[in-house]
Structures are given as C-alpha cells and as structure tokens.
Design an enzyme around this catalytic site. Structure first.
Site, short mmCIF file in Angstrom:
data_model
loop_
_atom_site.label_atom_id
_atom_site.label_comp_id
_atom_site.label_asym_id
_atom_site.label_seq_id
_atom_site.Cartn_x
_atom_site.Cartn_y
_atom_site.Cartn_z
N VAL A 14 0.86 -1.19 0.00
CA VAL A 14 0.00 0.00 0.00
C VAL A 14 0.90 1.24 0.00
O VAL A 14 1.75 1.39 0.89
CB VAL A 14 -0.93 0.02 1.23
CG1 VAL A 14 -1.82 1.26 1.20
CG2 VAL A 14 -1.76 -1.25 1.32
N ASN A 85 -2.26 4.26 -3.54
CA ASN A 85 -3.08 5.19 -2.77
C ASN A 85 -2.44 6.57 -2.60
O ASN A 85 -3.15 7.55 -2.39
CB ASN A 85 -3.35 4.61 -1.37
CG ASN A 85 -3.88 5.62 -0.40
OD1 ASN A 85 -5.03 6.02 -0.45
ND2 ASN A 85 -3.01 6.08 0.51
N TYR A 151 -5.22 18.72 -9.44
CA TYR A 151 -5.54 17.40 -8.87
C TYR A 151 -6.57 16.67 -9.73
O TYR A 151 -6.45 15.46 -9.98
CB TYR A 151 -6.08 17.61 -7.45
CG TYR A 151 -6.47 16.37 -6.69
CD1 TYR A 151 -5.53 15.67 -5.94
CD2 TYR A 151 -7.79 15.93 -6.67
CE1 TYR A 151 -5.88 14.55 -5.21
CE2 TYR A 151 -8.17 14.81 -5.95
CZ TYR A 151 -7.21 14.12 -5.21
OH TYR A 151 -7.57 13.01 -4.49
N LYS A 155 -5.98 13.01 -11.53
CA LYS A 155 -6.76 11.83 -11.18
C LYS A 155 -7.52 11.28 -12.39
O LYS A 155 -7.72 10.07 -12.51
CB LYS A 155 -7.73 12.16 -10.04
CG LYS A 155 -7.05 12.33 -8.68
CD LYS A 155 -6.47 11.02 -8.17
CE LYS A 155 -6.00 11.13 -6.73
NZ LYS A 155 -5.46 9.85 -6.21
#
Length: 255
Positions: A14, A85, A151, A155
């Site tokens: 992760v 993540n 951002y 994304k």
C-alpha cells in the site's frame, strides 16, 4: 457460504500507508487475512504506532522517485496485491495560479506515481499469477472539479491509466480496479464541511468491489451521487462546480 476475499493470504503493498485511506487499507487487508502488508511511506522515521498489531512491514517509498520505486520492487518481490493510494493536493488553481509548478507536482504523484509503481510491479505480479492492482482515485477525476486545480486532471489521467493497464496486463492475468472516492474524513479534507466518509468504510468498499471483479467502483455516497447528477445534466453539474470554485478555500495535503 461467503466468498473468500482476494485479500486473504495475499502479500500486499500500500502506498501512502501511514495515514488516512492508506492506513485504512492496511487495517482492512489485515482483517481479511492478508499474510503480509508492505506499508509504503516517504518518511519511515516519522512513524509512531500506526501499524501496531498489524502484519505490516514498513518500506521507504516515494512514488515520484524511480530509484525508490525500483528499490521497493526489489525489496518486495512477493507482492500480489498493489494498492496505489499515495496522493497530493496543492490547493492551487490550474490556470489562475501563483504556483505554476503545482499542477506538475500533482501530476507527478497522482498520475506518474501510479504509472511508476505499475511499471515496476507488473513483472512482480506476473510472477505470482497476475495478482491485483487497486488504484485509489477520486470523484474529482471522474468529472471535472475546477476547485481542485491540477488534482482533478491528474486523477482523470490515472483513471484512464487504470483502463489501459487492465488491457495491457490482461494476458498475465492481472486484475485492475479504479476506486472513485468522494469526500473522506482525512487530514487532506479536515477543513471540508458536510458529509465525510470514514476511511475504513472506503477500504472495505474498495476491497469488496475488488472481490466482485469490478473495473471501476464508486466507494461512497458522494461518488454515487456525483455520477448520478452529472449523468442527469452535465451543464448544470458544471455550473454547480463553478459556484463551488468561487466559494471554496482548501488546505493542502499529501499522503
């Protein structure tokens, strides 16, 4: 009989694992029977007892640094479940900004960081039967979010990357899921008013969707609601985003 989770017996990695959604994934993977969880974090020396009682092994990792990513791939050769993540939000406008480099930094973490990790770990996953990749994305990447500057497009790029990765790695059996996340109660959103989800609920929803074999999954109410509102009237949705842009001032944060 309940279906066994894909996390059971897995060896997971992760990124951005020291807090927020990343830490929630570490906890949920452990609860589902993961054998080992590599917890990637940029600053291992700053950790407290975040991973106490968990089958977690801390790995120094900066997803924007190719040497760091390659070192992680060498250190973690048994990974079969990768959770991308790590994220960065700079609280800068995209066009009308006094920090023109902010969008580049957001792209480096939120898009190229995911690409770096995917390239480095694709052969690792292949060596263990194909494995799984879960990309933690955002409703700001599913639809334009002008109040989130660079951002949002970063994304969005990672959402496309998820689909392309799925196609490229299909022959080696790697499953890829893009998780569309709304407003969550993390440090990055500490200043945001209104409904916010518990990070643990996001991790549970994400791993449930992985178990179902979904390609793209909304993890919470805000993500589902935004998709519905955009589908009903895209122009009205955009006007609402413009109003929100004028009313919003947000703090920055990087996981």
């Amino acid at each position: 009989m309940p279906r066994t989770s894909k996390a059971a017996g897995s060896v997971a990695l992760v990124t951005g694992a020291n807090r927020g959604i990343g830490l929630a994934f570490v906890r949920e993977l452990a609860a589902r029977g993961a054998k080992k969880i590599y917890a990637g974090t940029r600053h291992p020396g700053d950790l407290g007892d975040e991973f106490a009682g968990l089958p977690a092994e801390v790995v120094p990792l900066d997803v924007t640094d190719l040497a760091s990513v390659r070192a992680a791939a060498d250190t973690c050769p048994d990974v079969n479940l990768l959770v991308n993540n790590a994220g960065l939000f700079t609280n800068q406008r995209l066009v009308l900004t006094d920090d023109p480099d902010a969008a580049r930094r957001e792209m480096e973490v939120n898009y190229f960081g995911v690409l770096n990790m995917t390239r480095a770990f694709a052969p690792v996953l292949a060596a263990h039967g194909g494995g799984y990749i879960a990309n933690v994305l955002s409703v700001a990447g599913a639809f334009p979010a002008p109040f989130m500057g660079g951002y949002s497009p970063a994304k969005a790029a990672a959402l496309f990357l998820s689909s392309i990765t799925r196609s490229e790695l299909a022959d080696q059996g790697t499953e890829v899921i893009a998780l569309i996340v709304g407003s969550v109660d993390t440090r990055m959103a500490a200043h945001v008013a209104g409904r916010k989800e518990d990070p643990d609920d996001i991790a549970r929803a994400g791993l449930d969707a992985l178990d179902r074999g979904e390609h793209v999954a909304d993890t919470d109410f805000m993500a589902v609601d935004a998709r519905a509102r955009y589908a009903r009237d895209p122009a009205r949705y955009e006007r609402g985003m413009t109003k929100l842009l004028k009313a919003t001032t947000m703090d920055t944060g990087r996981a």
